[in-house]
Design an enzyme around this catalytic site. Structure first.
Site, mmCIF file in Angstrom:
data_model
loop_
_atom_site.group_PDB
_atom_site.id
_atom_site.type_symbol
_atom_site.label_atom_id
_atom_site.label_comp_id
_atom_site.label_asym_id
_atom_site.label_seq_id
_atom_site.Cartn_x
_atom_site.Cartn_y
_atom_site.Cartn_z
ATOM 1 N N SER A 149 0.844 -1.194 0.000
ATOM 2 C CA SER A 149 0.000 0.000 0.000
ATOM 3 C C SER A 149 0.879 1.243 0.000
ATOM 4 O O SER A 149 1.789 1.370 0.823
ATOM 5 C CB SER A 149 -0.883 0.009 1.251
ATOM 6 O OG SER A 149 -1.388 1.315 1.457
ATOM 7 N N HIS A 180 -1.280 -1.530 -4.047
ATOM 8 C CA HIS A 180 -2.557 -1.290 -3.366
ATOM 9 C C HIS A 180 -2.760 0.215 -3.163
ATOM 10 O O HIS A 180 -1.941 0.890 -2.548
ATOM 11 C CB HIS A 180 -2.496 -2.024 -2.026
ATOM 12 C CG HIS A 180 -3.757 -2.003 -1.229
ATOM 13 N ND1 HIS A 180 -4.768 -2.919 -1.396
ATOM 14 C CD2 HIS A 180 -4.155 -1.193 -0.221
ATOM 15 C CE1 HIS A 180 -5.736 -2.680 -0.522
ATOM 16 N NE2 HIS A 180 -5.390 -1.628 0.207
ATOM 17 N N ASP A 186 -5.242 3.007 -1.626
ATOM 18 C CA ASP A 186 -6.328 3.220 -0.673
ATOM 19 C C ASP A 186 -7.072 4.506 -0.989
ATOM 20 O O ASP A 186 -6.529 5.599 -0.825
ATOM 21 C CB ASP A 186 -5.758 3.286 0.755
ATOM 22 C CG ASP A 186 -5.283 1.929 1.227
ATOM 23 O OD1 ASP A 186 -6.103 0.995 1.261
ATOM 24 O OD2 ASP A 186 -4.083 1.797 1.551
ATOM 25 N N MET A 230 -9.985 6.972 -0.020
ATOM 26 C CA MET A 230 -10.824 7.338 1.136
ATOM 27 C C MET A 230 -11.487 8.688 0.865
ATOM 28 O O MET A 230 -10.845 9.600 0.344
ATOM 29 C CB MET A 230 -9.964 7.438 2.391
ATOM 30 C CG MET A 230 -9.139 6.188 2.664
ATOM 31 S SD MET A 230 -8.250 6.323 4.223
ATOM 32 C CE MET A 230 -7.211 4.854 4.153
ATOM 33 N N HIS A 253 -8.550 -0.082 -3.500
ATOM 34 C CA HIS A 253 -9.361 -0.426 -2.325
ATOM 35 C C HIS A 253 -10.224 0.793 -2.022
ATOM 36 O O HIS A 253 -9.730 1.795 -1.493
ATOM 37 C CB HIS A 253 -8.415 -0.773 -1.160
ATOM 38 C CG HIS A 253 -9.111 -1.041 0.137
ATOM 39 N ND1 HIS A 253 -8.436 -1.080 1.340
ATOM 40 C CD2 HIS A 253 -10.412 -1.290 0.419
ATOM 41 C CE1 HIS A 253 -9.309 -1.346 2.307
ATOM 42 N NE2 HIS A 253 -10.507 -1.475 1.781
ATOM 43 N N MET A 286 -12.652 2.873 -0.114
ATOM 44 C CA MET A 286 -13.292 3.123 1.192
ATOM 45 C C MET A 286 -14.082 4.410 1.040
ATOM 46 O O MET A 286 -13.708 5.476 1.539
ATOM 47 C CB MET A 286 -12.212 3.225 2.279
ATOM 48 C CG MET A 286 -11.588 1.869 2.601
ATOM 49 S SD MET A 286 -9.997 2.019 3.440
ATOM 50 C CE MET A 286 -8.925 2.232 2.028
ATOM 51 N N MET A 329 -10.474 -7.187 6.370
ATOM 52 C CA MET A 329 -9.708 -6.115 7.023
ATOM 53 C C MET A 329 -9.201 -6.598 8.379
ATOM 54 O O MET A 329 -9.973 -7.143 9.176
ATOM 55 C CB MET A 329 -10.575 -4.866 7.224
ATOM 56 C CG MET A 329 -10.946 -4.109 5.943
ATOM 57 S SD MET A 329 -9.541 -3.561 4.954
ATOM 58 C CE MET A 329 -8.708 -2.447 6.092
ATOM 59 N N GLY A 360 -3.058 3.974 8.108
ATOM 60 C CA GLY A 360 -1.963 3.017 8.118
ATOM 61 C C GLY A 360 -1.364 2.937 9.522
ATOM 62 O O GLY A 360 -1.708 3.731 10.403
ATOM 63 N N GLY A 361 -0.501 1.974 9.724
ATOM 64 C CA GLY A 361 0.273 1.894 10.964
ATOM 65 C C GLY A 361 -0.475 1.404 12.187
ATOM 66 O O GLY A 361 -0.007 1.581 13.309
ATOM 67 N N ASP A 386 -5.557 -6.984 5.043
ATOM 68 C CA ASP A 386 -5.095 -5.598 4.946
ATOM 69 C C ASP A 386 -5.131 -4.964 6.332
ATOM 70 O O ASP A 386 -6.207 -4.841 6.930
ATOM 71 C CB ASP A 386 -6.011 -4.847 3.975
ATOM 72 C CG ASP A 386 -5.619 -3.384 3.775
ATOM 73 O OD1 ASP A 386 -4.562 -2.966 4.296
ATOM 74 O OD2 ASP A 386 -6.384 -2.673 3.098
HETATM 75 C C1 DX5 Z 1 -6.178 1.070 5.992
HETATM 76 C C2 DX5 Z 1 -5.752 0.725 4.597
HETATM 77 C C3 DX5 Z 1 -4.515 -0.069 4.489
HETATM 78 C C4 DX5 Z 1 -3.267 0.599 5.020
HETATM 79 C C5 DX5 Z 1 -2.445 -0.493 5.596
HETATM 80 O O1 DX5 Z 1 -7.452 1.575 5.951
HETATM 81 O O2 DX5 Z 1 -6.772 -0.011 3.942
HETATM 82 O O3 DX5 Z 1 -4.299 -0.520 3.163
HETATM 83 O O4 DX5 Z 1 -2.522 1.249 4.052
HETATM 84 O O5 DX5 Z 1 -1.388 0.074 6.275
HETATM 85 P P1 DX5 Z 1 -0.510 -0.768 7.305
HETATM 86 O O6 DX5 Z 1 0.103 -1.894 6.510
HETATM 87 O O7 DX5 Z 1 0.477 0.215 7.798
HETATM 88 O O8 DX5 Z 1 -1.441 -1.270 8.357
HETATM 89 ZN ZN ZN Z 2 -6.260 -0.892 1.994
#
Ligand code: DX5
Ligand code: ZN
Length: 220
Positions: A11, A35, A37, A39, A68, A70, A139, A146-147, A175
């Site tokens: 991602s 990937h 994301d 949002m 992805h 969201m 999920m 992230g993180g 993910d």
């Molecule tokens: C969160 C995203 C993930 C995110 C994952 O909503 O869908 O794809 O980037 O990040 P890590 O690997 O840091 O959890």
């Molecule tokens: Zn994602």
């Protein structure tokens, strides 16, 4: 389990957004898909790229994009992302109004189709779409950022999905919180496709980290 192909789909959420093309170049060769994301600050409390920005990324990336979504307006946007050339388009079950129609629409524009569920959403009700999906996404964090910490309690859902997939060539993606410490847990539960954001982009050598994650998952 060794007959299932392992895929790593890094991602770029945790990458440098000012220079996304260079960031993708760091990992493109060793990644199965990239990937992305998306949002909208409505389905999740965070905002990333809009369709026009995503289109530029899709066009510039040498490796297919795994979008992805969201977003709330997912039935419409999923088709737009498929038309924009994403290799795979994932819709959230919680956001889609007509899942079957949207999955068919994604495929009709040449993209792989996928359904995602948030940690609080049971997956069983969506197995009826198995003939229309190319991937299920479980999920392993609450979507939005992230993180975050990997939710090992989602592994029961992964096991259930692996069982429901049976012999079908459907990918099973996880993910959130995937790292060198957690990828084996998800692999053992039956996942074969792994998103990793911060683990890859917080690493001094992102490509080497992708390879390490692949090796770790393949070792089982
Ligand atoms: C969160 C995203 C993930 C995110 C994952 O909503 O869908 O794809 O980037 O990040 P890590 O690997 O840091 O959890
Ligand atoms: Zn994602």
């Amino acid at each position: 389990m060794s007959d299932q192909h392992i895929r790593i789909t890094p991602s770029i959420l945790s990458a440098d957004r000012e220079d996304i093309v260079s960031e993708i170049a760091k990992i493109a060769k060793v990644s199965d898909l990239i990937h992305l994301d998306i949002m909208d600050n409505r389905f999740v409390p965070n905002q990333t790229w809009d369709l026009a920005q995503a289109q530029e990324i899709i066009t510039a990336s040498p490796t297919p994009i795994d979008a992805h979504l969201m977003v709330e307006d997912v039935d419409r946007l999923a088709i737009e992302y498929a038309m924009a050339g994403a290799g795979s388009v994932t819709i959230h079950a919680e956001a889609a109004l007509d899942i079957g129609k949207t999955l068919r629409g994604i495929r009709s524009h040449g993209a792989r189709s996928a359904i995602a569920v948030k940690p609080g959403t049971p997956i069983e009700g969506y197995f009826e779409f198995s003939d229309l999906v190319d991937m299920f996404l479980i999920m392993t964090v609450e979507p939005g950022f992230g993180g975050q910490k990997f939710m090992a309690e989602m592994m029961e859902k992964v096991r259930l999905t692996r069982k429901a997939i049976g012999d079908r060539p459907i990918w099973l993606q996880v993910d959130g919180g995937i790292s060198i410490d957690t990828i084996a847990i998800a692999r053992e539960a039956g996942a074969d496709t792994f998103v990793a954001g911060s683990a890859v982009f917080n690493s001094p050598e992102p490509a080497a980290m992708v390879e390490k994650l692949r090796q770790r998952a393949s070792a089982l």
